[in-house]
Design a protein around this motif. Structure first.
Motif, mmCIF file in Angstrom:
data_model
loop_
_atom_site.group_PDB
_atom_site.id
_atom_site.type_symbol
_atom_site.label_atom_id
_atom_site.label_comp_id
_atom_site.label_asym_id
_atom_site.label_seq_id
_atom_site.Cartn_x
_atom_site.Cartn_y
_atom_site.Cartn_z
ATOM 1 N N THR A 139 28.418 -57.548 -4.889
ATOM 2 C CA THR A 139 29.082 -57.088 -6.095
ATOM 3 C C THR A 139 30.121 -58.133 -6.486
ATOM 4 O O THR A 139 30.951 -58.512 -5.661
ATOM 5 N N LEU A 140 30.068 -58.589 -7.733
ATOM 6 C CA LEU A 140 30.952 -59.666 -8.153
ATOM 7 C C LEU A 140 31.835 -59.204 -9.310
ATOM 8 O O LEU A 140 31.345 -58.721 -10.316
ATOM 9 N N VAL A 141 33.117 -59.329 -9.135
ATOM 10 C CA VAL A 141 34.052 -58.986 -10.213
ATOM 11 C C VAL A 141 34.863 -60.230 -10.534
ATOM 12 O O VAL A 141 35.522 -60.789 -9.652
ATOM 13 N N VAL A 142 34.797 -60.658 -11.789
ATOM 14 C CA VAL A 142 35.498 -61.880 -12.195
ATOM 15 C C VAL A 142 36.523 -61.541 -13.268
ATOM 16 O O VAL A 142 36.200 -60.906 -14.264
ATOM 17 N N VAL A 143 37.756 -61.938 -13.039
ATOM 18 C CA VAL A 143 38.776 -61.810 -14.071
ATOM 19 C C VAL A 143 38.908 -63.168 -14.729
ATOM 20 O O VAL A 143 39.046 -64.183 -14.030
ATOM 21 N N THR A 144 38.843 -63.212 -16.039
ATOM 22 C CA THR A 144 38.916 -64.530 -16.686
ATOM 23 C C THR A 144 39.439 -64.455 -18.120
ATOM 24 O O THR A 144 39.379 -63.426 -18.783
ATOM 25 N N HIS A 145 39.966 -65.571 -18.542
ATOM 26 C CA HIS A 145 40.330 -65.775 -19.941
ATOM 27 C C HIS A 145 39.170 -66.406 -20.693
ATOM 28 O O HIS A 145 39.103 -66.355 -21.904
ATOM 29 N N ASP A 146 38.326 -67.042 -19.915
ATOM 30 C CA ASP A 146 37.268 -67.888 -20.460
ATOM 31 C C ASP A 146 36.153 -67.013 -21.037
ATOM 32 O O ASP A 146 35.419 -66.354 -20.299
ATOM 33 N N VAL A 147 36.055 -67.019 -22.336
ATOM 34 C CA VAL A 147 35.100 -66.131 -23.000
ATOM 35 C C VAL A 147 33.665 -66.438 -22.564
ATOM 36 O O VAL A 147 32.881 -65.536 -22.285
ATOM 37 N N ALA A 148 33.367 -67.729 -22.458
ATOM 38 C CA ALA A 148 31.996 -68.124 -22.086
ATOM 39 C C ALA A 148 31.651 -67.578 -20.704
ATOM 40 O O ALA A 148 30.561 -67.046 -20.475
ATOM 41 N N LEU A 149 32.597 -67.721 -19.799
ATOM 42 C CA LEU A 149 32.365 -67.217 -18.448
ATOM 43 C C LEU A 149 32.236 -65.703 -18.462
ATOM 44 O O LEU A 149 31.350 -65.136 -17.830
ATOM 45 N N GLY A 150 33.113 -65.044 -19.239
ATOM 46 C CA GLY A 150 33.085 -63.590 -19.310
ATOM 47 C C GLY A 150 31.773 -63.069 -19.833
ATOM 48 O O GLY A 150 31.260 -62.062 -19.351
ATOM 49 N N ARG A 151 31.222 -63.770 -20.776
ATOM 50 C CA ARG A 151 29.977 -63.315 -21.397
ATOM 51 C C ARG A 151 28.799 -63.322 -20.442
ATOM 52 O O ARG A 151 27.816 -62.624 -20.641
ATOM 53 N N ARG A 152 28.860 -64.173 -19.471
ATOM 54 C CA ARG A 152 27.738 -64.307 -18.543
ATOM 55 C C ARG A 152 27.544 -63.044 -17.696
ATOM 56 O O ARG A 152 26.453 -62.778 -17.206
#
Lengths: 399, 231
Positions: free
Chosen positions: B193-206
């Motif tokens: 299970t992967l949870v990523v917190v980010t500002h990076d929209v491109a990364l978030g969209r993935r």
């Protein structure tokens, strides 16, 4: 977590800021070196003093005529005192566990041989001197065991007397003159040097009965009793007291045991050493403050790291231990360095000034080492707990 | 796998009380790939910390595989983190005094594993990452991408079921960032299970499930169950 790993992490961070580690450890090292050195000197003084007092052996009880309430020789001779007699000395010899009894009469006379004369101490004793006073005959033999009143005019001379009166010659069988009497030399004592300022080699021993007549005395100045090692001294002292009171009808004598003297002396010297150790501990305390400061700084510098370790699953306890370990290693290293420094200085002093008595008190060294580590851990406790109580989130976020 | 129920967390900043999490309710299933986005101060990092048991809620319940976690003692929480959660941080958080292998072995060390066993595991993991020749390098001797790979390896060495990443690419150049993301997504594909917190929209969209936060509340939670693979 393994102890070795705590140590590894502690060492890794101490190695990382090397200069700081050295300086902090130095604070502790100075304290420990001071404690080791000062107590070594104090212990040396103690050994020296005790050595002087136990020259005659520790199992000696001296009986002097006259009652004194303080220690020392009775100055005021009160008229109703019964003097100590030869019979007293012989009677005391028969008390259980008393191994030997030496009646003592002492005087100061010129001792002559040929055209040489020397003023010296003449001590009237019996044959039991060597075992009682722990002094041996180097040449010939000591006074024989004879009935006191019939003792012949024999003498045993100290090492210095031999040198002065018989330079380069064998004194055995020769005659010396003390007062108006001639004594045949039958032995030479071994050299013992000075004991508390009294030259043990500058003595002539003659039979006590002869000394009494020489100095016109009716009674003894002292009776020295040697008791069996390991026996209850108090009990023996009580028996001596009882015996003499029975004979004299009152307590008109003074009993001084070696342990009385040693006890008083020992406690004074122990206090002295403790004071000296206390002075050293002050510098240890200063070292502790240094560790506290450095550990506080270390915790502040490593806030992020603490947060990380917590995130990786380190418990508060582990974080506390980690920093405590670091403080303990820091102070322990300082302690070992200080110990080695203190010991080498003590050794060097002893090497270059042999007359200076130096005796390393290992219990103090060990104690100082333990105190050093304890100081470090106490000083590290507050910063360590601060580290452990930090919220991991905030710790991680801090820059 | 995870059920957050009415989680509240507030901080007092000066005279003001900031509601970093305001009655947050969130379910996460095993194997999900979630991104949490939002402006600074929206509460996304607090949520991540909450999931990682690095923070305690003022109220609400947190269940992990049916087990209530909010009542755990501090020692148990630490053990839980160690066994169930891997953390990845923006600034890598490698300990500068320890080598790559040493950093990698930290979780194993904390649980008291023997040095020989640790070394065996770290050697294998470093080989998998292609960092074998860097095992004895200090972090400062590694590139950013390499550091983050070591950090990921460290997070994964005990094979936790969940990986929490806080701006994992924030400090990396595009190339290294892409590489790191690939590693993370590969782990997700293998079931983590992967949870990523980010500002990076491109990364978030993935991410397959995208959560947007604002003022401590979840304002958007959309899933695209499509298997758009990373390119």
């Amino acid at each position: 977590m393994r102890t070795a790993d705590y140590a590894m992490l502690a060492f890794s961070s101490l190695r990382f800021s090397r200069l700081r580690t050295y300086l902090t450890a130095l604070g502790i090292a100075v304290g420990i070196a001071a404690v080791v050195l000062l107590t070594a000197l104090g212990g040396g003084a103690q050994d020296y003093m005790l050595g002087q007092f136990t020259q005659f052996g520790a199992h000696i009880i001296a009986v002097n005529p006259g009652k004194t309430t303080t220690m020392g020789v009775s100055g005021a001779v009160i008229s109703n005192i019964r003097p100590l007699s030869l019979e007293d000395a012989e009677g005391l010899r028969r008390i259980p566990n008393v191994r030997s009894s030496v009646p003592v009469v002492q005087g100061n006379s010129p001792v002559e041989h040929g055209n040489r004369t020397r003023w010296t101490f003449v001590i009237g004793v019996n044959h039991e001197v060597p075992q009682t006073w722990k002094i041996n005959v180097a040449q010939g033999r000591f006074l024989p065991n004879e009935k006191l009143e019939q003792a012949r005019n024999l003498a045993v001379i100290g090492y210095k007397i031999k040198q002065e009166l018989f330079p380069g010659r064998n004194p055995l069988g020769e005659f010396i003159r003390i007062g108006q009497e001639r004594f045949r030399v039958i032995g030479v004592m071994e050299s013992k040097g000075q004991v508390l300022g009294f030259d043990m080699d500058d003595i002539v021993y003659i039979p006590v009965y002869r000394a009494m007549s020489l100095y016109n005395r009716e009674s003894l100045m002292e009776v020295d009793l040697l008791y069996a090692a390991g026996r209850d001294e108090k009990q023996i002292v009580e028996r001596i007291k009882k015996y003499l009171i029975e004979r004299h009808g009152g307590e008109d004598f003074t009993i001084t045991s070696q342990t009385d003297i040693l006890g008083t002396l020992g406690s004074i010297l122990t206090i002295l050493t403790a004071v000296v150790a206390g002075l050293g501990s002050i510098s240890l305390l200063v070292g502790g403050v240094g560790i506290f400061t450095i550990m506080s700084i270390a915790v502040n510098e490593r806030i992020k790291e603490i947060g990380l370790l917590r995130a990786l699953g380190a418990s508060k306890r582990q974080i506390t231990l980690l920093f405590l370990f670091e403080a303990a290693v820091l102070s322990g290293l300082g302690g070992v360095a200080g110990m080695l420094t203190g010991l080498s200085i003590a050794w060097l002093m002893h090497f270059f000034i042999p007359a200076l008595p130096v005796s390393v008190s290992w219990d103090y060294v060990l104690l100082a080492e333990i105190i050093a580590i304890a100081t470090g851990m106490v000083a590290g406790l507050l910063p360590a707990r601060k580290a452990a109580s930090m919220a991991p989130v905030e710790a991680l976020r801090s820059e | 796998m995870i059920e957050l129920q009415d989680i509240c967390r507030s901080f007092v900043v000066g005279d003001e009380t900031v509601h970093a999490l305001d009655h947050v309710t969130l379910d996460i299933a095993k194997g999900e790939y979630i991104s949490i986005m939002g402006a600074s101060g929206s509460g996304k990092s607090t949520l991540l910390n909450m999931l990682g048991l690095l923070d305690e809620p003022n109220s609400g319940s947190y269940q992990f595989q049916g087990k209530e976690l909010t009542t755990l003692s501090e020692e148990k929480r630490a053990a839980f983190r160690r066994e169930n959660i891997g953390f990845i941080f923006q600034s890598f958080h490698l300990i500068p005094r320890l080598t790559a292998a040493g950093n990698l072995e930290l979780p194993l060390m904390l649980m008291g594993m023997s040095p020989a066993e640790r070394r065996k595991r770290s050697t294998k993991v470093l080989a998998d990452l292609g960092l074998s020749d860097r095992a004895h390098h200090l972090p400062k001797q590694l590139s950013g991408g390499q550091q983050q790979r070591v950090a990921i390896a460290r997070a994964m060495i005990l094979k936790p079921p969940m990986l929490l990443a806080d701006e994992p690419t924030g400090n990396l150049d595009t190339h290294s960032g892409t590489e790191v993301v690939k590693i993370l997504e590969a782990l997700n594909v293998s079931g983590i299970t992967l949870v990523v917190v980010t500002h990076d929209v491109a990364l978030g969209r993935r991410a397959h499930r995208r959560i947007r936060m604002l003022d401590g509340k979840i304002v958007q939670d959309e899933s695209s169950r499509s298997n758009e693979s990373a390119t």
